[in-house]
Design an enzyme around this catalytic site. Sequence first.
Site, PDB file in Angstrom:
ATOM      1  CE1 TYR A 548       5.255  -0.958   4.205  1.00 34.46           C
ATOM      2  CE2 TYR A 548       5.545  -2.284   6.184  1.00 34.46           C
ATOM      3  CZ  TYR A 548       4.859  -1.306   5.488  1.00 34.46           C
ATOM      4  OH  TYR A 548       3.786  -0.674   6.057  1.00 34.46           O
ATOM      5  CG  HIS A 577       5.543   4.002  -4.813  1.00 31.67           C
ATOM      6  ND1 HIS A 577       6.321   3.564  -3.762  1.00 31.67           N
ATOM      7  CD2 HIS A 577       4.278   4.049  -4.337  1.00 31.67           C
ATOM      8  CE1 HIS A 577       5.578   3.376  -2.701  1.00 31.67           C
ATOM      9  NE2 HIS A 577       4.324   3.651  -3.023  1.00 31.67           N
ATOM     10  NE  ARG A 660       4.409   6.601  -1.755  1.00 34.22           N
ATOM     11  CZ  ARG A 660       3.592   7.132  -0.863  1.00 34.22           C
ATOM     12  NH1 ARG A 660       3.906   8.303  -0.296  1.00 34.22           N
ATOM     13  NH2 ARG A 660       2.462   6.548  -0.537  1.00 34.22           N
ATOM     14  CG  HIS A 857      -0.327   4.357  -4.315  1.00 30.15           C
ATOM     15  ND1 HIS A 857       0.653   5.044  -3.658  1.00 30.15           N
ATOM     16  CD2 HIS A 857      -1.047   5.292  -4.990  1.00 30.15           C
ATOM     17  CE1 HIS A 857       0.541   6.347  -3.922  1.00 30.15           C
ATOM     18  NE2 HIS A 857      -0.485   6.517  -4.735  1.00 30.15           N
TER      19      HIS A 857
END
Length: 990
Positions: A548, A577, A660, A857
């Site tokens: 994150y 992304h 996304r 991802h």
Amino acid sequence: MTLFGYDQGVFGGVVVTQDYLDTLNLGGPEHKDLLGTVTAIYDVGCLFGAIAAFSLGEILGRKKSVLLGTTVMSIGAILQITAYGVPQMIVGRIVAGLGNGLNTATAPVWQAETSKATWRGKLVVIEMICNIAGFSLSNWVTYGFSFVPGPVAWRMPLVLQFIFIAILFATVPWLPESPRSGMPLRALISHADFSARWLIAHGEIEEAEQIIADLEEIQWAVNFERENGMSWMDLLKGKTGAGNTCTIRRLLLGAGTQAMQQLSGINVTSYYLPTVLIESVGLEEKLARLLAACNSVSYLLFSLIGIPNVEKWGRRKMMMYAAAGQAMCYMLITILLRYNEKEGYPHAKEVASASVAFFFLYYVFFGIGWQGVPWLYPTEINSLSMRTKGAALGTASNWAFNFMVVEITPVGIQNLQWKFYVIWTLFNASFVPIVYLFYPETADRKLEDIDRYFRESARVFVFRDKDACSSKRPLAYIEHEEREIRRNSSVVSTNPEIVKKRLASLARANEKLGYSHEEKLSSRPADCDSAEKGYQCHPEISHYWGQYSPFFAVPSDIDPAIPPSCKITFVQILSRHGARDPTKAKTASYRETIKKIQSDAGGLTGEYRFLADFQYDLGADQLTEFGRKEMYNSGLAFYNRYRALTSQVTPFIRASGQERVVNSAEQFSRGFHDAKMADRVPDPSYPYNIVTISETHGSNNTLDHGLCTAFEKLPTYTSIGPRALANFSSTFLPRLRLRLATALAPTNLTDTDILNLLDLCPFVTVSDAAAESPFCALFTKREWREYDYFQTLSKFYSYGPGNPLGPTQGVGFVNELIARLTGQPVKDATSVNHTLDAFNSSTFPLMDKGLYVDVSHDNDMVGVFGAMGLFDGVPELPTDRRVEPEEVGGFAAGWVVPFAARGYVEKMVCGGEGEEEMVRVVINNRVVPLTQCGGDALGRCTLERFVGSLGFAQKGGKWAECFDQGGGAEVGIVSSGSGSDGIAAEVESA
């Protein structure tokens, strides 16, 4: 440079000390040759140290090169101080010389590259004055210790150089690295960008324009030289390169100044002035030492004249006038010593004494003109890509001729007597026409001005070119700079009305990206979030959010800059992304945690006060505005890093099918396109086509796992990650629960609640919030590191090397990468979509100059990197304690797959024609060593060895086990505790 001067001068007093001569058995005429060799061998070390700077200067950068050189000098000094025989003294002299050669080849370049044009000459002259100060000090020290009997008379002067060594070690680490060296150029781009924005916001328009114009000029020069610069091998083969960079001519001019400095005869006297005064003039030892010391003070004082005049007079005039003066001095010395040595001449003593005055006067001319300019000139005259090589070659020639002079002087004085000084008279006289005819002026020029001069002028003789001879900056360069400022900078004019229009244009462009102009300038500090270095705001926290974390430049043991003399011919970027909102499942869980605290907790105070009325309003699964900015910046950075290739080639872009991910690819392409437009390169292909690969269940997609049934469903594999997390959570969550239970009493917090509060720090920060999330302040730095490692374990044991089928999920993409690298059809029986990957089709083109962009991802990227074998040597991560990324080959979630992660696979050709193609992998600015294919010091493998190391993927990995419903044996993890239940990793791509 003071250390250099001291080290150079101290031996002049040592070699006439009787204890030194007796201890090393160097006394008497029969040992003159050996005495000269012991003294001169120092210069051989300096020569090889300067040669080492050819490559070390680019690899280590300026600062580390000086620190390394100083360390080596320390070792050499110790060997000399403790010497009782000639062999050890010779070794000590060579070792000390190695360090000094590296330093003297680096320091002038560093100084020139960090100076304004109007101060560059003055500062290098000041450097040389510090050198003279050290030289003068050494003369006085050796004179003082000449009154002390025994070995102290010569050993203690050698010991005192450690004062300067200590000063260097204490100060150099704090000095800024050069903005024109390879290592920090990427950071320079981002700093200049945000500095200009700050200046605009504060009304300093003109200064902002100057910064951006300077930056673009440096970037242009870098790209031009990388395309047209020459390697040493090319130069040795006689190649001169494309682009008319005049590489060989500039190298010879720079090296020529250093050669001329030594052939002026300075080290006849610097090393041996007491010897000269004793043997040629006939003075007694103590008086000779005293005069040498007095001369050094005169030398120092007159050298100060060079500071204000090196820019005023220019380099050419200083060298010519000083050479003429030096020739006159040596001519008069020769005449006077001729009569001093003439038998029966009645005024021999008087003419010998008169010659001393001209030794002093020689130093006056040399100190003003030839002490500083030869060290400055190679750093200015050589092109950007050859500046380190040019300065190192100049320094090497200096030390080579230095050795020759110092080696022959004792024998020359003994055998030739007064005729020895005729040599230096003639050399100095010849320098005047050489400089006049061949040497262009560099004073008051920007380094980029000089690059421009050699691109536009091929004249070998410069004396008829007014622009080449003027000590003032030519009007043509000034006008060019003003045009560049008006035309090329991000701010168009100092006229306030025009600036407002330009800012309005910027605002409209930002609105397309979802930003207002005000948010663009003020949402986050301008100096901590940039396209090149990524998110550097509160790095002690933000770099420890695992997957994150926003993208940030990861520390690299290997310089991630494109190696000098290498040309990039292919780049594949595999990108995650940009920053997103939490998943729908996580969103529901976060709401429940906030609701629980607000309903159960008592009075919330201090850093917890905000929770009382906190409104959870994050979206779900979508790219945030911050994430769009990340991907836009990624496109900018990608274009700028590979400009020589990206300015010529349209990228082929693919994205996995989630919204996304596709939006991220679009933002990347916008950033890439805008960078290309700023470079004034036509781009008719924009908007670029983006091939989208479906994530529908059962679809073949190399950018999204999902086909391997056993990996997705069997507990044998799906339970490995959760068990690792449960084990590690038992080491830090109970402590956290106890602390938070007190602050949030009587709320009954679960492990999930605590992890949710930790998650809300990064997620709120990368949302539309104007500042860092208030959740971040609820936890300590230690707790953030534990959280980061918790996320790292999730990636390692769920999708990475810690899961037997983790790397297999990336096999399909790796086989596509092999096809792109080699220009061959894809050979794969795993997750490749062969309809899209038909050989050289519009959906899978194979390009001579490949430029490929794939957006995916985090979990899938971990599988790809595993299939590439990038973490094959990483031991299983322990789950009962935290380890640092450096201990496990750089495997950390934040280092490998942060939001907007950038994984570059570079193919390059280095060293000229016929060289084999090389491959390098750079993940988030960190060069992966590629030990599996024998990576070199720059992290490169040959293409053949790199492809050969991908045998795991070429054999399909463990794809056959994907459909073995038996599941095999249970996989263990490194642990010493039982852990907690209910802790699971978030599967973001599902």
